[in-house]
Motif scaffolding. Structure first.
Motif, PDB file in Angstrom:
ATOM      1  N   THR A 211      32.080  37.421  37.853  1.00 32.12           N
ATOM      2  CA  THR A 211      32.007  38.264  38.699  1.00 32.12           C
ATOM      3  C   THR A 211      32.695  39.538  38.518  1.00 32.12           C
ATOM      4  O   THR A 211      33.652  39.380  37.434  1.00 32.12           O
ATOM      5  CB  THR A 211      32.132  37.737  40.210  1.00 32.12           C
ATOM      6  N   GLY A 212      33.091  40.475  39.128  1.00 28.99           N
ATOM      7  CA  GLY A 212      33.891  41.661  38.816  1.00 28.99           C
ATOM      8  C   GLY A 212      33.128  42.578  38.137  1.00 28.99           C
ATOM      9  O   GLY A 212      31.929  42.520  37.930  1.00 28.99           O
ATOM     10  N   ARG A 213      33.928  43.745  37.549  1.00 27.82           N
ATOM     11  CA  ARG A 213      33.253  44.797  36.755  1.00 27.82           C
ATOM     12  C   ARG A 213      32.210  44.208  35.570  1.00 27.82           C
ATOM     13  O   ARG A 213      32.699  43.120  34.943  1.00 27.82           O
ATOM     14  CB  ARG A 213      34.503  45.331  35.985  1.00 27.82           C
ATOM     15  N   GLY A 214      31.030  44.757  35.526  1.00 33.30           N
ATOM     16  CA  GLY A 214      30.267  44.264  34.373  1.00 33.30           C
ATOM     17  C   GLY A 214      29.571  43.013  34.698  1.00 33.30           C
ATOM     18  O   GLY A 214      28.827  42.614  33.790  1.00 33.30           O
ATOM     19  N   TYR A 215      29.485  42.566  36.239  1.00 35.08           N
ATOM     20  CA  TYR A 215      28.830  41.386  36.339  1.00 35.08           C
ATOM     21  C   TYR A 215      27.568  41.279  36.052  1.00 35.08           C
ATOM     22  O   TYR A 215      26.919  40.316  36.269  1.00 35.08           O
ATOM     23  CB  TYR A 215      29.186  40.967  38.048  1.00 35.08           C
ATOM     24  N   ASP A 216      26.890  42.612  35.771  1.00 32.84           N
ATOM     25  CA  ASP A 216      25.503  42.350  35.498  1.00 32.84           C
ATOM     26  C   ASP A 216      25.325  41.742  34.275  1.00 32.84           C
ATOM     27  O   ASP A 216      24.086  41.415  33.968  1.00 32.84           O
ATOM     28  CB  ASP A 216      25.090  44.087  35.529  1.00 32.84           C
TER      29      ASP A 216
ATOM     30  N   THR B 245      41.286  41.011  29.922  1.00 32.64           N
ATOM     31  CA  THR B 245      42.122  40.972  31.049  1.00 32.64           C
ATOM     32  C   THR B 245      41.319  40.145  31.962  1.00 32.64           C
ATOM     33  O   THR B 245      41.835  39.964  33.219  1.00 32.64           O
ATOM     34  CB  THR B 245      42.257  42.377  31.702  1.00 32.64           C
TER      35      THR B 245
ATOM     36  N   ILE C 282      36.839  36.626  36.655  1.00 37.58           N
ATOM     37  CA  ILE C 282      36.732  37.835  37.420  1.00 37.58           C
ATOM     38  C   ILE C 282      37.295  39.070  36.525  1.00 37.58           C
ATOM     39  O   ILE C 282      38.593  39.022  36.507  1.00 37.58           O
ATOM     40  CB  ILE C 282      37.367  37.668  38.808  1.00 37.58           C
TER      41      ILE C 282
ATOM     42  N   PRO D 229      38.477  42.475  35.947  1.00 40.28           N
ATOM     43  CA  PRO D 229      39.126  43.232  36.824  1.00 40.28           C
ATOM     44  C   PRO D 229      38.422  44.361  37.348  1.00 40.28           C
ATOM     45  O   PRO D 229      37.650  45.232  36.731  1.00 40.28           O
ATOM     46  CB  PRO D 229      40.560  43.768  36.063  1.00 40.28           C
ATOM     47  N   VAL D 230      38.508  44.621  38.592  1.00 37.44           N
ATOM     48  CA  VAL D 230      37.824  45.864  39.275  1.00 37.44           C
ATOM     49  C   VAL D 230      39.053  46.857  40.215  1.00 37.44           C
ATOM     50  O   VAL D 230      39.915  46.337  40.449  1.00 37.44           O
ATOM     51  CB  VAL D 230      36.991  45.437  40.478  1.00 37.44           C
ATOM     52  N   ALA D 231      38.911  48.173  39.804  1.00 33.09           N
ATOM     53  CA  ALA D 231      39.849  48.992  40.595  1.00 33.09           C
ATOM     54  C   ALA D 231      39.207  50.126  41.284  1.00 33.09           C
ATOM     55  O   ALA D 231      40.010  50.826  41.775  1.00 33.09           O
ATOM     56  CB  ALA D 231      40.677  49.469  39.416  1.00 33.09           C
ATOM     57  N   GLY D 232      37.909  49.918  41.434  1.00 31.03           N
ATOM     58  CA  GLY D 232      37.193  50.965  42.176  1.00 31.03           C
ATOM     59  C   GLY D 232      37.617  51.313  43.621  1.00 31.03           C
ATOM     60  O   GLY D 232      38.021  50.211  44.229  1.00 31.03           O
ATOM     61  N   GLY D 233      37.891  52.531  43.984  1.00 30.30           N
ATOM     62  CA  GLY D 233      38.375  52.789  45.515  1.00 30.30           C
ATOM     63  C   GLY D 233      37.247  53.491  46.374  1.00 30.30           C
ATOM     64  O   GLY D 233      36.176  53.681  46.079  1.00 30.30           O
TER      65      GLY D 233
END
Lengths: 86, 263
Positions: A8-13, A50, A80, A82-86
């Protein structure tokens, strides 16, 4: 033995083509599981260095630097990105 | 799991007469005081607590809104720039008439309309290292919702330096994560990411996940500041809305962490 896979996380697609579980030799290591998993990722979208790693809820580091352990039947390997979107 | 101390700064301060809840405030918070929610003492701890939320977009907006409605005494928001149309797929503090207007000013005005018992302060830019540390020393909690790791790690470092709890809320697409830090007792964000991982500022996002993760961050904040419930200390919680999956990881501190390794 079989282990569960959660990506999961960024690019989970990119993970939607991955299996939900992997079949590995008994007492396989975390490295062996990651090598087996990498084969499912597109060449242009490998696991990011990462990416956080955990086995059955236990944090073990990142794809580039982690504490190696021996896996057990039924373990859940969580990755996972990393995700940082706000 | 090892017991984690709740916010020491709050528990050190004895309540003053002005910290007591007025009859109007007791009426306002009636539905959140009682069994399974907050005690009167917990609600009073919220009243004398303060939180910094930066930024207040898709996640920080709902987080700031829930803290304000919940009765955190002083809510400080930081967000630069003006509202643009793409914000509106996830922004709950602004609306179409606010397009082109300064975010911080508009959002703080909206928050004030939601709870007259709360003091709302607005900062119209993203704090740099020095300002982040100065702000951290003036509040009891930081909730970080910016779109870059550089800002998140800066806020984490400020919170650790000031010795206050830190909540990192992040999202991408239909997924999001929470990390809840008690400096010196749990892993901090830099324990996970010694260097900022690459990330795109224009990330894909669905508003429903923003509001979900922002509200979860606010709930963690309310538990920490009120001293009620069990905060997710030292945990990473991941909610993958697309796959319908929740994961929880017990984070490990890094002894050589540049940020918190000496605590």
């Amino acid at each position: 033995m079989k282990i569960q896979i959660v990506v999961t996380g960024r690019g989970y697609d990119a993970a939607e083509t991955l299996p939900n579980e992997l079949t590995l030799a008994d007492d396989a290591s975390l490295e062996q599981a990651l090598l087996a998993l990498e084969e499912y990722f597109p060449d242009d979208r490998p696991l990011p260095p990462t990416c956080l790693l955990a086995v059955s809820g236990r944090h073990l580091g990142t794809v580039s630097q982690f504490q190696s352990i021996t896996l057990r039947e039924g373990d859940e390997l969580t990755l996972i990105a990393p995700v940082a979107g706000g | 799991m090892e017991a984690i101390n709740d916010s020491p700064r709050l528990s050190e301060e004895p309540p003053q007469p002005q910290d007591r809840l007025s009859p109007e405030e007791l009426k306002r918070y009636d539905r959140q005081i009682g069994p399974g929610v907050l005690t009167v003492a917990g609600q009073e701890r919220l009243k004398r607590a303060s939180a910094l939320i930066t930024r207040v977009g898709g996640m920080g907006g709902p987080a700031a809104l829930m803290l304000t409605m919940g009765g955190v005494g002083r809510v400080v928001i930081a967000h630069g720039g003006e509202m643009i149309s793409p914000d509106l797929n996830r922004q709950v503090l602004g609306s179409e008439p606010d397009l082109g207007k300064p975010r911080a000013e508009q959002f703080s005005a909206y928050l004030r309309t939601m709870n007259r018992f709360v003091e709302v302060e607005a900062i119209d830019h993203e704090p740099d290292d020095a300002e982040a540390l100065e702000l951290a020393r003036q509040v009891d909690l930081i909730i970080a919702c910016p779109p870059t790791f550089a800002e998140r790690l800066r806020l984490n470092r400020a919170a650790v330096s000031a010795g206050i709890p830190f909540i990192d809320a992040a999202q991408w697409g239909m997924t999001g994560t929470l990390v809840v830090v008690q400096p010196g007792q749990t892993a901090c964000l830099e324990c996970l990411y010694p260097a900022a991982p690459p990330f795109e500022e224009l990330f894909p996002v669905v508003g429903a996940i923003s509001a979900t993760i922002g509200s979860m961050a606010a709930l963690e904040g309310i538990k920490i500041l009120s001293g009620e419930g069990q905060p997710l200390w030292g945990q990473l919680l991941s909610y993958d809305g697309r796959q319908g999956r929740i994961s929880q990881i017990n984070l490990q501190r890094r002894a050589d962490c540049d940020c918190c390794g000496n605590l």
